[in-house]
Design a protein around this motif. Structure first.
Motif, PDB file in Angstrom:
ATOM      1  N   THR A  38       0.835  -1.207   0.000  1.00  0.00           N
ATOM      2  CA  THR A  38       0.000   0.000   0.000  1.00  0.00           C
ATOM      3  C   THR A  38       0.865   1.250   0.000  1.00  0.00           C
ATOM      4  OG1 THR A  38      -1.821  -1.118   1.108  1.00  0.00           O
ATOM      5  CG2 THR A  38      -1.755   1.288   1.297  1.00  0.00           C
ATOM      6  N   GLN A  39       1.886   1.263   0.843  1.00  0.00           N
ATOM      7  CA  GLN A  39       2.768   2.426   0.919  1.00  0.00           C
ATOM      8  C   GLN A  39       3.565   2.594  -0.368  1.00  0.00           C
ATOM      9  OE1 GLN A  39       5.153   2.665   4.451  1.00  0.00           O
ATOM     10  NE2 GLN A  39       6.484   4.224   3.581  1.00  0.00           N
ATOM     11  N   ASP A  40       4.160   1.534  -0.857  1.00  0.00           N
ATOM     12  CA  ASP A  40       4.970   1.609  -2.081  1.00  0.00           C
ATOM     13  C   ASP A  40       4.133   1.963  -3.304  1.00  0.00           C
ATOM     14  OD1 ASP A  40       7.135   0.889  -0.514  1.00  0.00           O
ATOM     15  OD2 ASP A  40       7.224  -1.180  -1.247  1.00  0.00           O
ATOM     16  N   GLY A  41       2.934   1.419  -3.389  1.00  0.00           N
ATOM     17  CA  GLY A  41       2.084   1.662  -4.549  1.00  0.00           C
ATOM     18  C   GLY A  41       1.325   2.972  -4.487  1.00  0.00           C
ATOM     19  N   GLY A  42       1.127   3.488  -3.280  1.00  0.00           N
ATOM     20  CA  GLY A  42       0.393   4.739  -3.134  1.00  0.00           C
ATOM     21  C   GLY A  42      -1.106   4.587  -3.307  1.00  0.00           C
ATOM     22  N   PHE A  43      -1.624   3.373  -3.094  1.00  0.00           N
ATOM     23  CA  PHE A  43      -3.058   3.147  -3.209  1.00  0.00           C
ATOM     24  C   PHE A  43      -3.484   2.093  -2.189  1.00  0.00           C
ATOM     25  CE2 PHE A  43      -0.904   0.478  -6.339  1.00  0.00           C
ATOM     26  CZ  PHE A  43      -1.335  -0.784  -5.978  1.00  0.00           C
ATOM     27  N   PRO A  44      -4.762   2.148  -1.767  1.00  0.00           N
ATOM     28  CA  PRO A  44      -5.246   1.173  -0.796  1.00  0.00           C
ATOM     29  C   PRO A  44      -5.704  -0.128  -1.459  1.00  0.00           C
ATOM     30  CG  PRO A  44      -6.977   2.730  -1.274  1.00  0.00           C
ATOM     31  CD  PRO A  44      -5.751   3.195  -2.037  1.00  0.00           C
ATOM     32  N   PHE A  45      -5.669  -1.197  -0.687  1.00  0.00           N
ATOM     33  CA  PHE A  45      -6.289  -2.455  -1.091  1.00  0.00           C
ATOM     34  C   PHE A  45      -7.720  -2.435  -0.566  1.00  0.00           C
ATOM     35  CE2 PHE A  45      -1.918  -3.694  -1.624  1.00  0.00           C
ATOM     36  CZ  PHE A  45      -1.976  -4.494  -2.749  1.00  0.00           C
TER      37      PHE A  45
END
Length: 187
Positions: A20-27
């Motif tokens: 989530t942090q690396d991708g910049g989006f929530p699951f």
């Protein structure tokens, strides 16, 4: 946002916060329950509200019930998967009442099928049933899905259902047109 799929569990659940942090989006996981808390897992949310073009768009994430058959049981020991259509209807009702979105979109990791031919191509007996159940209550303005690796752009009970293949090989687009406070066209 990303819907939780079966392959996210290939390495257990410890990586979700970093992803989530690396991708910049929530699951998003509206139908996955952490058995230890009785709630959505701490590393996910049931839905996300996005502001797009001055509009409020709700995005609900759903996983296929087949996840339990495609992942090592030890990776899922702390989780249960509720019926996607029932969870979707529950969350869509809450979202409409509390968030008042202009549109609600489901992003899912549920095999896509818009008809029996697609279901056979997906090699999934549940594909048509699971998607059709999601479309039954007309909770969503569109459903964007994955898992079956098909290229699908069609309607199921009047709801646009899209899947752009797999592994980023294709793109699909849903276009909403609004007039005043009303959705006038989805294409």
């Amino acid at each position: 946002a990303s819907a939780v799929g079966n392959h996210e569990f290939d390495w257990g659940d410890a990586y979700f916060p970093a992803w989530t942090q690396d991708g910049g989006f929530p699951f998003l996981a509206a139908n996955i329950i952490d058995k230890r808390t009785g709630k959505t897992p701490s590393w996910a949310k049931p839905y996300e509200i996005l502001k797009v073009g001055g509009r409020k768009i709700a995005v609900v994430g759903l996983a296929t019930k087949d996840t339990v058959n495609t992942v090592k049981a030890t990776a899922l020991v702390n989780y249960s998967f509720t019926d996607a259509a029932k969870s979707a209807h529950y969350w869509a009702t809450i979202i409409r009442a509390t968030e008042k979105p202009d549109a609600i979109i489901a992003i899912t990791h549920i095999p896509t099928a818009t008809d029996e031919i697609d279901a056979k191509r997906a090699d999934s007996a549940t594909a048509l049933d699971e998607i059709s159940a999601l479309c039954k209550h007309e909770d969503f303005d569109a459903i964007i899905t994955g898992h079956s690796h098909l290229y699908v752009n069609g309607l199921n009970n009047g709801t646009p259902v899209l899947q752009a293949g797999y592994d980023g090989r294709s793109f699909d687009r849903v276009r909403f047109e609004f007039r005043d406070n009303e959705t006038v066209k989805i294409s």
